[in-house]
Motif scaffolding. Structure first.
Motif, PDB file in Angstrom:
ATOM      1  N   TYR A 100       0.830  -1.196   0.000  1.00  0.00           N
ATOM      2  CA  TYR A 100       0.000   0.000   0.000  1.00  0.00           C
ATOM      3  C   TYR A 100       0.867   1.249   0.000  1.00  0.00           C
ATOM      4  O   TYR A 100       2.076   1.203   0.254  1.00  0.00           O
ATOM      5  CB  TYR A 100      -0.936   0.008   1.217  1.00  0.00           C
ATOM      6  N   ASP A 101       0.247   2.385  -0.290  1.00  0.00           N
ATOM      7  CA  ASP A 101       0.925   3.677  -0.301  1.00  0.00           C
ATOM      8  C   ASP A 101       1.106   4.184   1.128  1.00  0.00           C
ATOM      9  O   ASP A 101       0.418   3.728   2.047  1.00  0.00           O
ATOM     10  CB  ASP A 101       0.106   4.699  -1.101  1.00  0.00           C
ATOM     11  N   PRO A 102       2.015   5.154   1.323  1.00  0.00           N
ATOM     12  CA  PRO A 102       2.201   5.723   2.669  1.00  0.00           C
ATOM     13  C   PRO A 102       0.919   6.319   3.259  1.00  0.00           C
ATOM     14  O   PRO A 102       0.752   6.328   4.476  1.00  0.00           O
ATOM     15  CB  PRO A 102       3.272   6.797   2.447  1.00  0.00           C
ATOM     16  N   ALA A 103       0.037   6.836   2.416  1.00  0.00           N
ATOM     17  CA  ALA A 103      -1.254   7.364   2.890  1.00  0.00           C
ATOM     18  C   ALA A 103      -2.354   6.663   2.102  1.00  0.00           C
ATOM     19  O   ALA A 103      -2.946   7.244   1.185  1.00  0.00           O
ATOM     20  CB  ALA A 103      -1.317   8.868   2.706  1.00  0.00           C
ATOM     21  N   PRO A 104      -2.656   5.419   2.436  1.00  0.00           N
ATOM     22  CA  PRO A 104      -3.570   4.633   1.598  1.00  0.00           C
ATOM     23  C   PRO A 104      -5.021   5.058   1.730  1.00  0.00           C
ATOM     24  O   PRO A 104      -5.506   5.340   2.824  1.00  0.00           O
ATOM     25  CB  PRO A 104      -3.364   3.210   2.139  1.00  0.00           C
ATOM     26  N   LYS A 105      -5.711   5.114   0.597  1.00  0.00           N
ATOM     27  CA  LYS A 105      -7.156   5.326   0.576  1.00  0.00           C
ATOM     28  C   LYS A 105      -7.892   3.993   0.457  1.00  0.00           C
ATOM     29  O   LYS A 105      -9.044   3.867   0.868  1.00  0.00           O
ATOM     30  CB  LYS A 105      -7.539   6.226  -0.602  1.00  0.00           C
ATOM     31  N   GLU A 106      -7.201   3.010  -0.108  1.00  0.00           N
ATOM     32  CA  GLU A 106      -7.772   1.678  -0.285  1.00  0.00           C
ATOM     33  C   GLU A 106      -6.649   0.654  -0.146  1.00  0.00           C
ATOM     34  O   GLU A 106      -5.557   0.856  -0.673  1.00  0.00           O
ATOM     35  CB  GLU A 106      -8.431   1.553  -1.660  1.00  0.00           C
ATOM     36  N   ILE A 107      -6.919  -0.427   0.585  1.00  0.00           N
ATOM     37  CA  ILE A 107      -5.908  -1.468   0.792  1.00  0.00           C
ATOM     38  C   ILE A 107      -6.482  -2.806   0.342  1.00  0.00           C
ATOM     39  O   ILE A 107      -7.534  -3.225   0.828  1.00  0.00           O
ATOM     40  CB  ILE A 107      -5.482  -1.556   2.271  1.00  0.00           C
ATOM     41  N   GLU A 108      -5.804  -3.454  -0.603  1.00  0.00           N
ATOM     42  CA  GLU A 108      -6.216  -4.775  -1.059  1.00  0.00           C
ATOM     43  C   GLU A 108      -5.405  -5.831  -0.326  1.00  0.00           C
ATOM     44  O   GLU A 108      -4.177  -5.793  -0.343  1.00  0.00           O
ATOM     45  CB  GLU A 108      -6.020  -4.931  -2.562  1.00  0.00           C
ATOM     46  N   VAL A 109      -6.092  -6.750   0.325  1.00  0.00           N
ATOM     47  CA  VAL A 109      -5.440  -7.840   1.043  1.00  0.00           C
ATOM     48  C   VAL A 109      -5.493  -9.093   0.173  1.00  0.00           C
ATOM     49  O   VAL A 109      -6.552  -9.448  -0.354  1.00  0.00           O
ATOM     50  CB  VAL A 109      -6.132  -8.100   2.396  1.00  0.00           C
ATOM     51  N   ARG A 110      -4.351  -9.759   0.009  1.00  0.00           N
ATOM     52  CA  ARG A 110      -4.254 -10.953  -0.820  1.00  0.00           C
ATOM     53  C   ARG A 110      -3.734 -12.109   0.033  1.00  0.00           C
ATOM     54  O   ARG A 110      -3.097 -11.899   1.075  1.00  0.00           O
ATOM     55  CB  ARG A 110      -3.336 -10.723  -2.024  1.00  0.00           C
ATOM     56  N   ASN A 111      -3.980 -13.344  -0.413  1.00  0.00           N
ATOM     57  CA  ASN A 111      -3.524 -14.507   0.342  1.00  0.00           C
ATOM     58  C   ASN A 111      -2.183 -15.012  -0.182  1.00  0.00           C
ATOM     59  O   ASN A 111      -1.575 -14.411  -1.075  1.00  0.00           O
ATOM     60  CB  ASN A 111      -4.585 -15.610   0.336  1.00  0.00           C
ATOM     61  N   ALA A 112      -1.729 -16.140   0.355  1.00  0.00           N
ATOM     62  CA  ALA A 112      -0.411 -16.672   0.007  1.00  0.00           C
ATOM     63  C   ALA A 112      -0.341 -17.222  -1.410  1.00  0.00           C
ATOM     64  O   ALA A 112       0.747 -17.493  -1.915  1.00  0.00           O
ATOM     65  CB  ALA A 112      -0.011 -17.765   1.000  1.00  0.00           C
ATOM     66  N   LEU A 113      -1.482 -17.396  -2.068  1.00  0.00           N
ATOM     67  CA  LEU A 113      -1.514 -17.820  -3.463  1.00  0.00           C
ATOM     68  C   LEU A 113      -1.680 -16.625  -4.397  1.00  0.00           C
ATOM     69  O   LEU A 113      -1.973 -16.793  -5.576  1.00  0.00           O
ATOM     70  CB  LEU A 113      -2.648 -18.827  -3.686  1.00  0.00           C
ATOM     71  N   ASP A 114      -1.525 -15.420  -3.850  1.00  0.00           N
ATOM     72  CA  ASP A 114      -1.627 -14.186  -4.617  1.00  0.00           C
ATOM     73  C   ASP A 114      -3.040 -13.919  -5.104  1.00  0.00           C
ATOM     74  O   ASP A 114      -3.245 -13.260  -6.133  1.00  0.00           O
ATOM     75  CB  ASP A 114      -0.653 -14.188  -5.802  1.00  0.00           C
TER      76      ASP A 114
END
Length: 369
Positions: A100-114
Motif C-alpha cells: 500500500y501507499d504511505p497514505a492509503p485510501k484503499e488497501i487490497e489484502v491478498r492470500n499466500a496464493l496471490d
C-alpha cells in the motif's frame, strides 16, 4: 596356546559381555543441520495460479519472506507462490499480505496464493496481520482498529500514548506504550487488563509478547533501569469484566536498549527468548529461571518458534558481516556460521530452517542422527 592363556581369554570375553549388557549406555541422539535447497529469487518465478492451487491442497502452511527488495511465499520444496519486487509499504503474515501507499485510501489484502480476498476502504491507518486477524494501526500510532472478513472496521480502541510494540494470541491483543504502560484488549477491542511496571527513570515499553494460550505476558520495560518481567493469569473475568495477571518473575537487565527489542514465547510456550545487551536472554517458564547466552554483535532476527529444543537467530557485526546462530535449550551455543550480506532473512517451520542473504534463499533441515 596354554590352558592358562585360554582361561584369561575366556575370562576377558565373559567380562566384556557382562559389561556390554550391564554397564553400557545408549549413544545419545545428535541433531545436525543439513542443506535441502538453494534458490535465487531473481530467477525463481511464481508458480502459475492453477498449478499452485493443485500443488498446495495437502501442503503445510507456506512461509512468508522479505529479502531485500523482494517478498513473497515459498513452499517447503523451494517453489515460490508469490515472488515480487516491493514497490510500496508492506505488511505480510503466514496467511495474508498487503502492499500500500504511505497514505492509503484503499488497501487490497491478498492470500499466500496471490489471490485477492478483501479490500479495506476505511482511511484509518496501516494493516497489521496478527493471530489470523487483520488490524489497522492509525498513522499517529495511537489507536488500533479490528477489521472483519468483509474489510469493514468492527471497533477502534484509542490509547493514551504512542504504540511501541504489539502482539496477539488466543483472541487477545497486548500493546506496549511509550508512557510505560501495557494494555490487554479482548477480541472486541475492550481493555481487560492494565499494567504499569514502573521502576525505571524513563518509562517506556520496548517489548511485549503473549503466550499462545493467553495465560502469560512477557514485557521488557524501562530505560535506566531496564527490566524483564513475566506475568501469569489467575482466575477468570472479574465482576468488572477485567482479567487479572500477577508478576511471577522480574530481572534487571543491563543498561538496556532505547528501541523495540525482539521477544518471543518459544519451545511450545515453555520459554521466553528475548534480546538483551551482549547476548540472548532465555527464561524457562516451569523452573522460573533465567539465563544469558553471550553473543557477539546485535540480534537482528529471532526464530519465532524455538521448536525441537533449538532456537535460531541472526546477529550483525560491523559492515555487512552476519552470523547464523543456533542455541540448544536450555542455553548452549551450538552453531555460529558467519556470512556476508547486506540483506538477510530468517524463517522457520518445525524442523525446516530458511536463511536468506543477498538474493539467495536457502533451506536447511534439522535432523537427528
Amino acid at each position: 596356546m596354554t590352558q592358562k592363556t585360554r582361561k584369561w581369554i575366556l575370562f576377558g570375553a565373559g567380562g566384556f559381555v557382562v559389561y556390554f549388557f550391564v554397564a553400557a549406555q545408549p549413544v545419545p541422539v545428535e541433531a545436525v543441520v543439513s542443506p535441502k535447497w538453494f534458490i535465487s529469487l531473481e530467477s525463481n518465478y511464481p508458480v502459475a495460479e492453477s498449478e499452485g492451487d493443485e500443488a498446495l491442497v495437502d501442503m503445510p502452511r507456506l512461509l512468508p519472506f522479505q529479502l531485500g527488495n523482494r517478498f513473497g511465499y515459498v513452499t517447503p520444496d523451494g517453489k515460490c507462490t508469490v515472488n515480487r519486487i516491493k514497490k510500496g509499504e508492506l505488511s505480510i503474515s503466514v496467511d495474508n499480505w498487503a502492499e500500500y501507499d504511505p497514505a492509503p485510501k484503499e488497501i487490497e489484502v491478498r492470500n499466500a496464493l496471490d489471490q485477492p480476498i478483501l479490500k479495506i476502504l476505511e482511511d484509518q491507518g496501516y494493516p497489521v496481520f496478527l493471530d489470523k486477524r487483520i488490524f489497522l494501526v492509525s498513522p499517529e500510532l495511537n489507536s488500533l482498529s479490528g477489521v472483519d472478513a468483509e474489510g469493514a472496521v468492527q471497533w477502534t480502541h484509542d490509547f493514551a500514548a504512542t504504540l511501541t510494540t504489539i502482539d496477539a494470541a488466543a483472541g487477545f491483543i497486548v500493546a506496549g506504550l511509550l508512557d510505560g504502560t501495557v494494555e490487554l484488549l479482548d477480541n472486541q477491542g475492550q481493555r481487560v487488563f492494565f499494567f504499569e511496571p514502573g521502576g525505571s527513570r524513563i518509562s517506556v515499553i520496548q517489548g511485549c509478547a503473549i503466550s499462545q494460550d493467553g495465560l502469560r505476558l512477557a514485557v521488557i520495560s524501562g530505560i535506566d533501569l531496564q527490566r524483564f518481567l513475566l506475568l501469569e493469569r489467575y482466575g477468570g473475568y472479574g465482576d468488572s469484566g477485567n482479567i487479572e495477571y500477577k508478576v511471577v518473575y522480574h530481572e534487571f537487565l543491563e543498561e538496556g536498549f532505547r528501541r523495540p527489542v525482539y521477544m518471543e514465547f518459544v519451545d511450545n510456550d515453555n520459554r521466553v527468548a528475548f534480546e538483551r545487551q551482549g547476548g540472548l536472554g532465555i527464561y524457562e517458564i516451569h523452573s522460573r529461571t533465567g539465563l544469558k547466552v553471550p553473543l557477539e554483535g546485535e540480534i537482528i532476527r529471532l526464530d519465532e518458534s524455538g521448536s525441537e529444543h533449538w532456537l535460531f537467530l541472526i546477529t550483525a557485526q560491523e559492515a555487512q558481516k552476519k552470523r547464523l546462530v543456533a542455541v540448544r535449550f536450555p542455553g548452549t551455543l551450538i552453531i555460529e556460521a558467519p556470512f556476508t550480506s547486506r540483506t538477510f532473512f530468517l524463517g522457520r517451520q518445525g524442523s525446516q530452517i530458511y536463511v536468506g542473504g543477498n538474493m539467495t534463499l536457502a533451506s536447511f533441515e534439522l535432523e537427528k542422527q
